[in-house]
Design a protein around this motif. Structure first.
Motif, short mmCIF file in Angstrom:
data_model
loop_
_atom_site.label_atom_id
_atom_site.label_comp_id
_atom_site.label_asym_id
_atom_site.label_seq_id
_atom_site.Cartn_x
_atom_site.Cartn_y
_atom_site.Cartn_z
N SER A 176 104.70 -4.17 1.77
CA SER A 176 105.68 -3.63 2.72
C SER A 176 105.68 -4.44 4.02
N VAL A 177 104.49 -4.90 4.45
CA VAL A 177 104.38 -5.70 5.67
C VAL A 177 105.17 -7.00 5.53
N THR A 178 104.96 -7.68 4.39
CA THR A 178 105.66 -8.94 4.15
C THR A 178 107.17 -8.71 4.05
N MET A 179 107.57 -7.67 3.33
CA MET A 179 108.99 -7.41 3.13
C MET A 179 109.70 -7.10 4.45
N PHE A 180 109.11 -6.22 5.26
CA PHE A 180 109.74 -5.87 6.54
C PHE A 180 109.78 -7.08 7.48
N THR A 181 108.73 -7.89 7.45
CA THR A 181 108.71 -9.10 8.28
C THR A 181 109.84 -10.03 7.88
N LYS A 182 110.01 -10.26 6.58
CA LYS A 182 111.06 -11.15 6.09
C LYS A 182 112.46 -10.56 6.32
N PRO B 234 111.09 -6.24 13.88
CA PRO B 234 110.13 -6.71 14.88
C PRO B 234 108.70 -6.29 14.55
N ASN B 235 107.73 -7.11 14.94
CA ASN B 235 106.33 -6.86 14.59
C ASN B 235 105.82 -5.51 15.06
N GLY B 236 106.24 -5.08 16.24
CA GLY B 236 105.76 -3.81 16.78
C GLY B 236 106.13 -2.63 15.89
N GLU B 237 107.42 -2.54 15.56
CA GLU B 237 107.88 -1.44 14.71
C GLU B 237 107.34 -1.58 13.29
N MET B 238 107.29 -2.81 12.80
CA MET B 238 106.76 -3.04 11.45
C MET B 238 105.33 -2.54 11.34
N ALA B 239 104.48 -2.95 12.28
CA ALA B 239 103.06 -2.59 12.22
C ALA B 239 102.87 -1.09 12.39
N LEU B 240 103.63 -0.47 13.28
CA LEU B 240 103.51 0.97 13.51
C LEU B 240 103.82 1.77 12.25
N PHE B 241 104.97 1.51 11.67
CA PHE B 241 105.41 2.34 10.54
C PHE B 241 104.64 2.03 9.25
N THR B 242 104.28 0.77 9.03
CA THR B 242 103.49 0.49 7.83
C THR B 242 102.05 1.01 7.96
N VAL C 212 98.27 -10.70 9.84
CA VAL C 212 98.07 -11.97 9.13
C VAL C 212 99.37 -12.48 8.52
N ASN C 213 100.03 -11.65 7.72
CA ASN C 213 101.26 -12.09 7.05
C ASN C 213 102.37 -12.45 8.05
N PRO C 214 102.62 -11.62 9.08
CA PRO C 214 103.62 -12.04 10.07
C PRO C 214 103.27 -13.37 10.73
N PHE C 215 101.98 -13.59 11.03
CA PHE C 215 101.55 -14.86 11.63
C PHE C 215 101.82 -16.03 10.69
N ILE D 209 94.81 3.48 12.71
CA ILE D 209 95.06 3.60 14.16
C ILE D 209 95.21 2.24 14.83
N PRO D 210 94.28 1.28 14.63
CA PRO D 210 94.49 -0.04 15.26
C PRO D 210 95.76 -0.73 14.76
N GLY D 211 96.04 -0.57 13.45
CA GLY D 211 97.24 -1.20 12.89
C GLY D 211 98.52 -0.71 13.52
N MET D 212 98.54 0.55 13.97
CA MET D 212 99.74 1.11 14.59
C MET D 212 100.12 0.38 15.87
N PHE D 213 99.12 -0.15 16.57
CA PHE D 213 99.37 -0.79 17.86
C PHE D 213 99.30 -2.31 17.80
N ALA D 214 98.87 -2.85 16.64
CA ALA D 214 98.66 -4.29 16.54
C ALA D 214 99.94 -5.08 16.80
N GLY D 215 101.05 -4.64 16.24
CA GLY D 215 102.30 -5.36 16.39
C GLY D 215 102.80 -5.39 17.82
N TYR D 216 102.72 -4.24 18.50
CA TYR D 216 103.16 -4.20 19.90
C TYR D 216 102.26 -5.07 20.77
#
Length: 445
Positions: A27-33, A37-45, A263-266, A391-398
């Motif tokens: 899901s992370v890779t799909m939403f990124t592609k 945006p990374n913030g919303e992607m990381a929060l919801f996934t 990692v995948n977004p990077f 919890i950390p993943g929710m804020f990683a993108g922002y």
């Protein structure tokens, strides 16, 4: 040895892994592609981890209602239906939104609902599958197949994060249509998972021991189980050093929790955005295949080391291995190498370190769970394990959007202090002989 076990144990644990990796990784890779945006992607996934965090709350009811076999097949049918609907309903954002990385996550509301349903079904399937495995196989057979089930679970990771992502990348290049490529990829997943479900309908056995606790004296059994369910939580939180243990379970993997989500977004983001600009199929090879293999090898070697050293002696070297290799991503974010060999080597080093260091984490959860309610207490530990990633993943993108990739990875390294502090606090409380002569981790999640 019952040869019939070969007909369902490998496929059952392959099927257990597929939805987990679809929901939490693909899901992370799909939403990124798709340009989210990374913030919303990381929060919801990251929120999709929730079912695995709270599954101890309903796990007793898998015993109370119906059989384990019924739950396995029902959840597989539900997940098959969810994958089919995902295939039919994936949105097609405009190419300009994808290119500018401004696709609103609201376009994927129905997709997220289906991912949530799949996540709850997958977490329930995990409970039923592990329980069924212990009912349908003798202790000797369970010991024999423990490595086999772990292997097929890892193969599902390679299939999901490696093969499926590679297929999506090839389709992206050949068609030039990113949404269509992911729609076809999800279609392949739906067909394959539906086929596995049909196969299990006929080949999963019906052991006599697989019965519902509601058979016979239904009310008494239900009341008794619910009463015991409450007692498991009371005894867990009254254990000596429980708050140190919870702190360790929440913070030992803090650097990896931030790192894993980005990692995948990077790897996928363009060099102008601070990423490495890899194609989707390249990510499938570098991270989904080479990275997973390195993770698996690290876990195997970690298990061997832990069986020789014991948990207490293992904690410091394994804490070092789960933190220091994160420096490879600091290097990648500064140097921006273009060589796939260099990138693959860095990813492999980091994933090997994570697999090796994660062994101590798994072994510590087993150690802390010992006592009257070992199974239930271990399930509570796994809930904290899932929470430590969520919890950390929710804020990683922002955080990454705020500071950029290079500073983000330096912050990841700063988080290593939490790992060191919690290791120091719990190590003195661990029995020096615990963990010797047996492996401490079946797999690294």
């Amino acid at each position: 040895m019952n040869k019939k076990l070969w007909w369902w144990i490998p496929t059952l644990y392959f099927a257990e892994g597929i939805p987990y990796f679809i929901v939490n990784n693909i899901s992370v890779t799909m939403f990124t592609k798709m340009g989210v945006p990374n913030g919303e992607m990381a929060l919801f996934t990251s929120l999709l981890y929730l079912p695995w965090t709270i599954k101890p709350l309903w796990s007793p009811f898998v015993d109370i209602i119906r059989t384990k076999r019924w739950w396995i097949l029902a959840m597989q049918m539900l997940m098959s239906a969810a994958f089919i609907l995902l295939t039919l309903s994936i949105p097609h954002p405009d190419a300009s939104l994808i290119a500018d990385k401004v696709t609103p996550v609201s376009m994927f509301s129905f997709t997220l609902v289906l991912f949530i349903i799949t996540a709850f079904a997958s977490a329930t399937h995990d409970i039923a599958a592990d329980g069924f495995y212990m009912l349908a196989a003798t202790q000797e057979e369970q010991s024999f197949f423990v490595g086999i089930r772990s292997t097929f679970y890892r193969l599902s990771s390679i299939f999901g994060q490696g093969v499926l992502v590679y297929v999506a990348g090839v389709l992206e290049k050949s068609s030039g249509d990113i949404p269509h490529a992911w729609q076809v990829t999800m279609g392949i997943t739906a067909v394959m998972f539906t086929a596995i479900t049909l196969y299990h309908t006929f080949f999963i056995p019906r052991p006599a021991a697989d019965t519902s606790h509601l058979e016979g004296t239904e009310k008494a059994d239900a009341r008794s189980i619910i009463r015991e369910f409450g007692r498991t939580f009371a005894t867990y939180f009254s254990k000596p050093g429980v708050w140190f243990a919870i702190g360790f379970m929440l913070l030992y993997r803090l650097p990896e929790a931030f790192l894993l989500k980005m990692v995948n977004p990077f790897l996928l983001d363009s060099t102008t955005d601070g990423g490495l600009g890899l194609d989707t199929d390249q990510v499938g090879i570098v991270y989904g295949t080479i990275g997973v293999l390195a993770l698996t090898v690290g876990g195997i070697i970690g298990g061997i080391a832990a069986s020789r050293w014991g948990l207490r002696k293992s904690l410091w070297p394994m804490a070092a291995c789960i933190t220091l290799p994160c420096l490879t991503f600091v290097y990648l974010s500064i140097a921006h190498p273009t060589s796939l060999v260099t990138i693959s080597g860095c990813v492999a080093i980091e994933q090997f370190g994570y697999g090796f260091g994660f062994t101590a984490y798994m072994l510590y959860m087993m150690y802390f769970s010992e006592g009257e309610f070992v199974t239930a207490h271990y399930a509570i530990c796994t809930a904290f394990m899932a929470l430590s990633m969520m919890i950390p993943g929710m804020f990683a993108g922002y955080l990454q959007e705020m500071v950029g990739y290079e500073w983000f990875f330096w912050i990841v390294m700063l988080c290593c202090i939490a790992t060191v502090v919690m290791t120091m606090l719990v190590r003195r409380r661990v029995d020096a002989t615990y963990g010797k002569k047996h492996s401490g981790a079946e797999n690294a999640t």
